[in-house]
Design a protein around this motif. Sequence first.
Motif, PDB file in Angstrom:
ATOM      1  N   GLN A 143     -67.927   3.749   1.304  1.00 25.21           N
ATOM      2  CA  GLN A 143     -67.747   3.487   2.735  1.00 25.21           C
ATOM      3  C   GLN A 143     -66.478   4.168   3.247  1.00 25.21           C
ATOM      4  O   GLN A 143     -66.472   4.767   4.330  1.00 25.21           O
ATOM      5  CB  GLN A 143     -67.682   1.967   2.976  1.00 25.21           C
ATOM      6  CG  GLN A 143     -67.618   1.571   4.412  1.00 25.21           C
ATOM      7  CD  GLN A 143     -68.923   1.818   5.147  1.00 25.21           C
ATOM      8  OE1 GLN A 143     -69.969   2.004   4.558  1.00 25.21           O
ATOM      9  NE2 GLN A 143     -68.837   1.863   6.458  1.00 25.21           N
ATOM     10  N   LEU A 144     -65.387   4.092   2.463  1.00 21.53           N
ATOM     11  CA  LEU A 144     -64.148   4.749   2.855  1.00 21.53           C
ATOM     12  C   LEU A 144     -64.341   6.259   2.928  1.00 21.53           C
ATOM     13  O   LEU A 144     -63.876   6.901   3.879  1.00 21.53           O
ATOM     14  CB  LEU A 144     -63.033   4.401   1.852  1.00 21.53           C
ATOM     15  CG  LEU A 144     -61.687   5.060   2.107  1.00 21.53           C
ATOM     16  CD1 LEU A 144     -61.111   4.604   3.444  1.00 21.53           C
ATOM     17  CD2 LEU A 144     -60.731   4.756   0.979  1.00 21.53           C
ATOM     18  N   GLN A 145     -65.045   6.813   1.945  1.00 21.74           N
ATOM     19  CA  GLN A 145     -65.301   8.262   1.954  1.00 21.74           C
ATOM     20  C   GLN A 145     -66.138   8.656   3.161  1.00 21.74           C
ATOM     21  O   GLN A 145     -65.902   9.695   3.774  1.00 21.74           O
ATOM     22  CB  GLN A 145     -66.008   8.675   0.648  1.00 21.74           C
ATOM     23  CG  GLN A 145     -66.112  10.171   0.470  1.00 21.74           C
ATOM     24  CD  GLN A 145     -64.751  10.848   0.446  1.00 21.74           C
ATOM     25  OE1 GLN A 145     -63.839  10.377  -0.214  1.00 21.74           O
ATOM     26  NE2 GLN A 145     -64.603  11.928   1.182  1.00 21.74           N
ATOM     27  N   ARG A 146     -67.088   7.840   3.528  1.00 24.47           N
ATOM     28  CA  ARG A 146     -67.929   8.125   4.694  1.00 24.47           C
ATOM     29  C   ARG A 146     -67.089   8.138   5.969  1.00 24.47           C
ATOM     30  O   ARG A 146     -67.238   8.996   6.830  1.00 24.47           O
ATOM     31  CB  ARG A 146     -69.017   7.060   4.792  1.00 24.47           C
ATOM     32  CG  ARG A 146     -69.964   7.249   5.941  1.00 24.47           C
ATOM     33  CD  ARG A 146     -71.141   6.270   5.835  1.00 24.47           C
ATOM     34  NE  ARG A 146     -71.990   6.417   6.969  1.00 24.47           N
ATOM     35  CZ  ARG A 146     -71.957   5.650   8.051  1.00 24.47           C
ATOM     36  NH1 ARG A 146     -71.099   4.659   8.113  1.00 24.47           N
ATOM     37  NH2 ARG A 146     -72.775   5.859   9.052  1.00 24.47           N
ATOM     38  N   ILE A 147     -66.150   7.158   6.111  1.00 22.27           N
ATOM     39  CA  ILE A 147     -65.276   7.108   7.297  1.00 22.27           C
ATOM     40  C   ILE A 147     -64.396   8.353   7.346  1.00 22.27           C
ATOM     41  O   ILE A 147     -64.195   8.954   8.421  1.00 22.27           O
ATOM     42  CB  ILE A 147     -64.419   5.816   7.273  1.00 22.27           C
ATOM     43  CG1 ILE A 147     -65.294   4.589   7.506  1.00 22.27           C
ATOM     44  CG2 ILE A 147     -63.324   5.867   8.324  1.00 22.27           C
ATOM     45  CD1 ILE A 147     -64.574   3.285   7.288  1.00 22.27           C
ATOM     46  N   LEU A 148     -63.874   8.753   6.180  1.00 19.76           N
ATOM     47  CA  LEU A 148     -63.015   9.945   6.157  1.00 19.76           C
ATOM     48  C   LEU A 148     -63.814  11.205   6.449  1.00 19.76           C
ATOM     49  O   LEU A 148     -63.323  12.108   7.151  1.00 19.76           O
ATOM     50  CB  LEU A 148     -62.324  10.063   4.798  1.00 19.76           C
ATOM     51  CG  LEU A 148     -61.287   8.963   4.507  1.00 19.76           C
ATOM     52  CD1 LEU A 148     -60.776   9.110   3.086  1.00 19.76           C
ATOM     53  CD2 LEU A 148     -60.162   8.994   5.502  1.00 19.76           C
ATOM     54  N   ASP A 149     -65.051  11.296   5.940  1.00 25.29           N
ATOM     55  CA  ASP A 149     -65.886  12.471   6.196  1.00 25.29           C
ATOM     56  C   ASP A 149     -66.258  12.583   7.673  1.00 25.29           C
ATOM     57  O   ASP A 149     -66.354  13.699   8.206  1.00 25.29           O
ATOM     58  CB  ASP A 149     -67.164  12.423   5.352  1.00 25.29           C
ATOM     59  CG  ASP A 149     -66.876  12.643   3.880  1.00 25.29           C
ATOM     60  OD1 ASP A 149     -65.765  13.130   3.551  1.00 25.29           O
ATOM     61  OD2 ASP A 149     -67.735  12.289   3.034  1.00 25.29           O
ATOM     62  N   MET A 150     -66.440  11.449   8.333  1.00 27.24           N
ATOM     63  CA  MET A 150     -66.786  11.464   9.752  1.00 27.24           C
ATOM     64  C   MET A 150     -65.551  11.640  10.620  1.00 27.24           C
ATOM     65  O   MET A 150     -65.661  11.779  11.832  1.00 27.24           O
ATOM     66  CB  MET A 150     -67.493  10.160  10.135  1.00 27.24           C
ATOM     67  CG  MET A 150     -68.877  10.052   9.532  1.00 27.24           C
ATOM     68  SD  MET A 150     -69.692   8.469   9.812  1.00 27.24           S
ATOM     69  CE  MET A 150     -69.325   8.073  11.452  1.00 27.24           C
ATOM     70  N   LYS A 151     -64.352  11.627  10.001  1.00 31.53           N
ATOM     71  CA  LYS A 151     -63.083  11.735  10.712  1.00 31.53           C
ATOM     72  C   LYS A 151     -62.994  10.692  11.819  1.00 31.53           C
ATOM     73  O   LYS A 151     -62.659  10.983  12.963  1.00 31.53           O
ATOM     74  CB  LYS A 151     -62.891  13.137  11.278  1.00 31.53           C
ATOM     75  CG  LYS A 151     -62.779  14.187  10.212  1.00 31.53           C
ATOM     76  CD  LYS A 151     -62.466  15.518  10.797  1.00 31.53           C
ATOM     77  CE  LYS A 151     -62.379  16.532   9.649  1.00 31.53           C
ATOM     78  NZ  LYS A 151     -62.100  17.858  10.112  1.00 31.53           N
ATOM     79  N   GLY A 152     -63.260   9.455  11.415  1.00 30.04           N
ATOM     80  CA  GLY A 152     -63.229   8.347  12.364  1.00 30.04           C
ATOM     81  C   GLY A 152     -61.801   7.976  12.726  1.00 30.04           C
ATOM     82  O   GLY A 152     -60.956   7.800  11.857  1.00 30.04           O
ATOM     83  N   ASN A 153     -61.519   7.906  14.023  1.00 31.13           N
ATOM     84  CA  ASN A 153     -60.224   7.529  14.569  1.00 31.13           C
ATOM     85  C   ASN A 153     -59.111   8.420  14.012  1.00 31.13           C
ATOM     86  O   ASN A 153     -58.220   7.965  13.310  1.00 31.13           O
ATOM     87  CB  ASN A 153     -59.956   6.055  14.267  1.00 31.13           C
ATOM     88  CG  ASN A 153     -58.940   5.447  15.212  1.00 31.13           C
ATOM     89  OD1 ASN A 153     -58.406   6.144  16.092  1.00 31.13           O
ATOM     90  ND2 ASN A 153     -58.681   4.175  15.033  1.00 31.13           N
ATOM     91  N   PRO A 154     -59.110   9.706  14.341  1.00 34.47           N
ATOM     92  CA  PRO A 154     -58.155  10.647  13.739  1.00 34.47           C
ATOM     93  C   PRO A 154     -56.728  10.536  14.278  1.00 34.47           C
ATOM     94  O   PRO A 154     -55.814  11.101  13.691  1.00 34.47           O
ATOM     95  CB  PRO A 154     -58.743  11.998  14.101  1.00 34.47           C
ATOM     96  CG  PRO A 154     -59.511  11.770  15.338  1.00 34.47           C
ATOM     97  CD  PRO A 154     -60.040  10.375  15.237  1.00 34.47           C
ATOM     98  N   VAL A 155     -56.498   9.786  15.364  1.00 39.00           N
ATOM     99  CA  VAL A 155     -55.164   9.706  15.928  1.00 39.00           C
ATOM    100  C   VAL A 155     -54.333   8.615  15.259  1.00 39.00           C
ATOM    101  O   VAL A 155     -53.202   8.854  14.831  1.00 39.00           O
ATOM    102  CB  VAL A 155     -55.231   9.473  17.460  1.00 39.00           C
ATOM    103  CG1 VAL A 155     -53.857   9.328  18.047  1.00 39.00           C
ATOM    104  CG2 VAL A 155     -56.007  10.590  18.127  1.00 39.00           C
ATOM    105  N   GLN A 156     -54.876   7.410  15.144  1.00 42.21           N
ATOM    106  CA  GLN A 156     -54.099   6.306  14.581  1.00 42.21           C
ATOM    107  C   GLN A 156     -54.797   5.627  13.399  1.00 42.21           C
ATOM    108  O   GLN A 156     -54.194   4.790  12.744  1.00 42.21           O
ATOM    109  CB  GLN A 156     -53.853   5.239  15.653  1.00 42.21           C
ATOM    110  CG  GLN A 156     -52.934   5.700  16.748  1.00 42.21           C
ATOM    111  CD  GLN A 156     -52.712   4.605  17.776  1.00 42.21           C
ATOM    112  OE1 GLN A 156     -53.471   3.666  17.856  1.00 42.21           O
ATOM    113  NE2 GLN A 156     -51.663   4.757  18.567  1.00 42.21           N
TER     114      GLN A 156
END
Length: 171
Positions: A143-156
């Motif tokens: 799940q963490l890898q999926r969030i990072l791959d989607m670049k979720g919330n890249p500002v904060q």
Amino acid sequence: MFFRAAWSLVLKKAAPGMRWMHSPGSAAHSEQKMPPYSNYHAQRSYPMPDEPFRTELNAEQQALKEKEKGNWTQLSHAEKVALYRLQFHETFAEMNRRSNEWKTVMGCVFFFFGFTALLIWWQRVYVFPKKPITLTDEWKAQQLQRILDMKGNPVQGLASRWDYEKKEWKK
């Protein structure tokens, strides 16, 4: 309360019968106590009871009570103690003595703690369902890898703390 008082008067004036024999004023409810019972009640806050501890005396105790009416300097220490025991059940030292009741209370508390722990264990083993797959470490890593791959919330969010070139967390 008034009704009960009025009803007892009616029962007293009734003709002799079963109800009349057992009315509040009859011999069945007399003020005399049965032999093994008394109104003796002594405690630390009220140490002088209304009645003596022993009401029925044998011949030796009656002789001692008669001797009590005379000069107290002629009484021995044992006789004075015997007279005290006729009047009172316990001394203040005996009333203030610690009891071992705390051991029983703590034993019951620990028994119920143990029983509760056993019940919780039994529920976890036999009643509750197994953990869902979403709580496993593998699923959380994916799940963490999926969030990072989607670049979720890249500002904060998480993506802002991830270095995409080095593939590791920023320091």
